[in-house]
Design a protein around this motif. Structure first.
Motif, PDB file in Angstrom:
ATOM      1  N   ALA A  49      11.318  -3.399  -5.362  1.00 26.45           N
ATOM      2  CA  ALA A  49      12.518  -3.074  -4.731  1.00 26.45           C
ATOM      3  C   ALA A  49      13.668  -4.095  -5.456  1.00 26.45           C
ATOM      4  N   GLN A  54      18.736  -9.604  -9.961  1.00 26.18           N
ATOM      5  CA  GLN A  54      19.176 -10.899 -10.402  1.00 26.18           C
ATOM      6  C   GLN A  54      17.835 -11.557 -10.266  1.00 26.18           C
ATOM      7  N   GLU A  70      12.117  -0.288  -8.872  1.00 30.11           N
ATOM      8  CA  GLU A  70      13.240   0.201  -7.989  1.00 30.11           C
ATOM      9  C   GLU A  70      13.378   1.718  -8.260  1.00 30.11           C
ATOM     10  N   PRO A  71      13.498   2.255  -6.898  1.00 34.06           N
ATOM     11  CA  PRO A  71      13.604   3.777  -7.069  1.00 34.06           C
ATOM     12  C   PRO A  71      15.084   4.357  -7.174  1.00 34.06           C
ATOM     13  N   MET A  75      20.957   1.421  -8.909  1.00 35.87           N
ATOM     14  CA  MET A  75      20.718  -0.189  -8.840  1.00 35.87           C
ATOM     15  C   MET A  75      20.185  -0.545 -10.199  1.00 35.87           C
ATOM     16  N   TRP A 100       8.880   4.200  -6.233  1.00 32.74           N
ATOM     17  CA  TRP A 100       8.896   3.771  -4.870  1.00 32.74           C
ATOM     18  C   TRP A 100       7.768   2.709  -4.627  1.00 32.74           C
ATOM     19  N   SER A 101       8.043   1.847  -3.501  1.00 27.39           N
ATOM     20  CA  SER A 101       7.159   0.810  -3.188  1.00 27.39           C
ATOM     21  C   SER A 101       5.716   1.407  -2.645  1.00 27.39           C
ATOM     22  N   LYS A 117      11.963  -9.029  -1.968  1.00 25.35           N
ATOM     23  CA  LYS A 117      12.753 -10.079  -0.742  1.00 25.35           C
ATOM     24  C   LYS A 117      13.949  -9.320  -0.498  1.00 25.35           C
ATOM     25  N   GLY A 118      14.013  -9.196   0.837  1.00 22.27           N
ATOM     26  CA  GLY A 118      15.120  -8.681   1.731  1.00 22.27           C
ATOM     27  C   GLY A 118      15.142  -6.993   1.593  1.00 22.27           C
ATOM     28  N   PHE A 123      12.394   0.184   3.855  1.00 18.57           N
ATOM     29  CA  PHE A 123      11.397   1.189   3.267  1.00 18.57           C
ATOM     30  C   PHE A 123      10.963   2.127   4.625  1.00 18.57           C
TER      31      PHE A 123
HETATM   32  C1  LIG Z   1      18.970  -5.040   0.067  1.00 16.18           C
HETATM   33  S1  LIG Z   1      18.213  -4.281  -1.515  1.00 16.18           S
HETATM   34  C2  LIG Z   1      17.511  -5.880  -1.829  1.00 16.18           C
HETATM   35  C3  LIG Z   1      17.272  -5.801  -3.624  1.00 16.18           C
HETATM   36  C4  LIG Z   1      16.592  -7.224  -3.911  1.00 16.18           C
HETATM   37  N1  LIG Z   1      15.316  -7.179  -3.729  1.00 16.18           N
HETATM   38  C5  LIG Z   1      17.542  -8.502  -3.465  1.00 16.18           C
HETATM   39  O1  LIG Z   1      17.030  -9.273  -3.055  1.00 16.18           O
HETATM   40  O2  LIG Z   1      18.781  -8.479  -3.788  1.00 16.18           O
HETATM   41  C6  LIG Z   1      16.961  -3.194  -0.845  1.00 16.18           C
HETATM   42  C7  LIG Z   1      16.659  -2.409  -1.958  1.00 16.18           C
HETATM   43  O3  LIG Z   1      15.475  -1.609  -1.593  1.00 16.18           O
HETATM   44  C8  LIG Z   1      15.373  -0.328  -2.219  1.00 16.18           C
HETATM   45  N2  LIG Z   1      14.557   0.669  -1.520  1.00 16.18           N
HETATM   46  C9  LIG Z   1      14.864   1.213  -0.418  1.00 16.18           C
HETATM   47  N3  LIG Z   1      13.816   2.090  -0.180  1.00 16.18           N
HETATM   48  C10 LIG Z   1      12.982   1.757  -1.138  1.00 16.18           C
HETATM   49  C11 LIG Z   1      11.441   1.918  -0.987  1.00 16.18           C
HETATM   50  N4  LIG Z   1      10.997   2.911  -0.403  1.00 16.18           N
HETATM   51  N5  LIG Z   1      10.605   1.762  -2.130  1.00 16.18           N
HETATM   52  C12 LIG Z   1      11.116   0.884  -2.825  1.00 16.18           C
HETATM   53  N6  LIG Z   1      12.512   0.347  -3.025  1.00 16.18           N
HETATM   54  C13 LIG Z   1      13.291   0.860  -1.890  1.00 16.18           C
HETATM   55  C14 LIG Z   1      16.879   0.001  -2.444  1.00 16.18           C
HETATM   56  O4  LIG Z   1      17.253   1.005  -3.519  1.00 16.18           O
HETATM   57  C15 LIG Z   1      17.526  -1.531  -2.781  1.00 16.18           C
HETATM   58  O5  LIG Z   1      17.444  -1.724  -4.032  1.00 16.18           O
END
Ligand SMILES: C[S@@+](CC[C@H](N)C(=O)[O-])C[C@H]1O[C@@H](n2cnc3c(N)ncnc32)[C@H](O)[C@@H]1O
Length: 267
Positions: A49, A54, A70-71, A75, A100-101, A117-118, A123
């Motif tokens: 994700a 960054q 990243e899905p 992004m 997907w994660s 992270k974050g 998910f």
């Molecule tokens: C708040 S952002 C955090 C991004 C990054 N890790 C950061 O610290 O800035 C959450 C991310 O989770 C991704 N996301 C949401 N559901 C997901 C899933 N099931 N599998 C993988 N990524 C997912 C979103 O597309 C988004 O990019």
């Protein structure tokens, strides 16, 4: 059927106008996560994700071979643009993979470290995601999870204040999202015990550490703005020192551990 909006760019959840406590929290959360990943030349690191990328870029700047998974195409598109325009970059860029994660398209044991992270609270299948992160990490490698704590000391104080107000004052409950409520795009409202429980099904935890204390505490941001910057910084650092040792109270918890192979095979 899976219903997730992948066209959004998260600009609404990644704050732009930052207060001193927000700046401190985001910087510390990033430093702790990246340091635990141990980025250096010769190491392969996966950022699950990876968002706008960054962190993947920072790990690549430290010399690691980095993949951002990243899905959201939107992004990842932003990540590509930012990475190409990043002045710190010398050498290889991260590679970006759409994934997907909970179904990572990588071989078992193919990374030295995986960070997330974050994001795990976004998910829809967080347990499967942790299992997948453990699977793609080599047996002596490390998975690092950084997660917002919705039972932090600040959340508890803010909630107690609101409950008291609602009981004592003849006013209707406050409208809108309160800091201790999970945002609408979160599937899980994490607190330390739940994080530990989910993570330890697939990881032998080596690190459980808190980051920052007091973020969202009523009046805290405003108080910091009025303090001389050195005093504000000292206060944030002192609270962070406590948070590190008392992760249940911290604003963010960081958990890191080695994959437990026997647990990951069953999923
Ligand atoms: C708040 S952002 C955090 C991004 C990054 N890790 C950061 O610290 O800035 C959450 C991310 O989770 C991704 N996301 C949401 N559901 C997901 C899933 N099931 N599998 C993988 N990524 C997912 C979103 O597309 C988004 O990019």
């Amino acid at each position: 059927m899976r219903v997730i909006d992948l066209d959004r760019d998260m600009s609404d959840v990644i704050p732009t106008g930052l207060t001193p406590d927000s700046q401190f929290l985001f910087a510390r959360m990033t430093d702790v996560t990246l340091d635990l990943a141990g980025a250096e030349p010769g190491r392969r690191i996966l950022d699950v994700a990876s968002g706008v990328g960054q962190d993947a870029v920072s790990l690549a700047v430290r010399g690691a071979a980095v993949v951002g998974a990243e899905p959201s195409a939107r992004m990842s598109g932003m990540a590509r643009l930012f990475a190409e325009g990043d002045g710190r970059r010398e050498g290889a860029l991260p590679s970006w993979v759409r994934a997907w994660s909970d179904a990572l398209p990588f071989a078992t044991g193919s990374f030295d470290a995986v960070i997330c992270k974050g994001a795990i609270d976004h998910f829809d299948r967080p347990e499967e995601a942790v299992a997948e992160m453990a699977r793609v990490t080599r047996p002596t490698g490390r998975v690092v999870l950084a997660i917002a704590n919705f039972e932090s000391l600040a959340c508890r104080v803010a909630r107690a204040r609101d409950e008291l107000r609602e009981r004592l004052l003849p006013r209707p409950p406050r409208r809108g999202r309160r800091g201790y409520d999970a945002p609408s795009d979160h599937f899980t409202r994490y607190e330390l015990d739940l994080m530990r429980e989910q993570a330890s099904r697939h990881l032998d935890l080596e690190v459980v550490e808190g980051v920052s204390l007091g973020w969202g505490m009523p009046g805290w941001s405003q108080a910091l703005r009025h303090l001389p910057s050195g005093v504000a910084r000292g206060a944030l650092q002192a609270l962070d020192w406590i948070a590190r040792r008392a992760p249940a109270w911290a604003d963010v918890a960081v958990l890191a551990g080695r994959p437990r192979r026997s647990a990951t095979i069953s999923l």
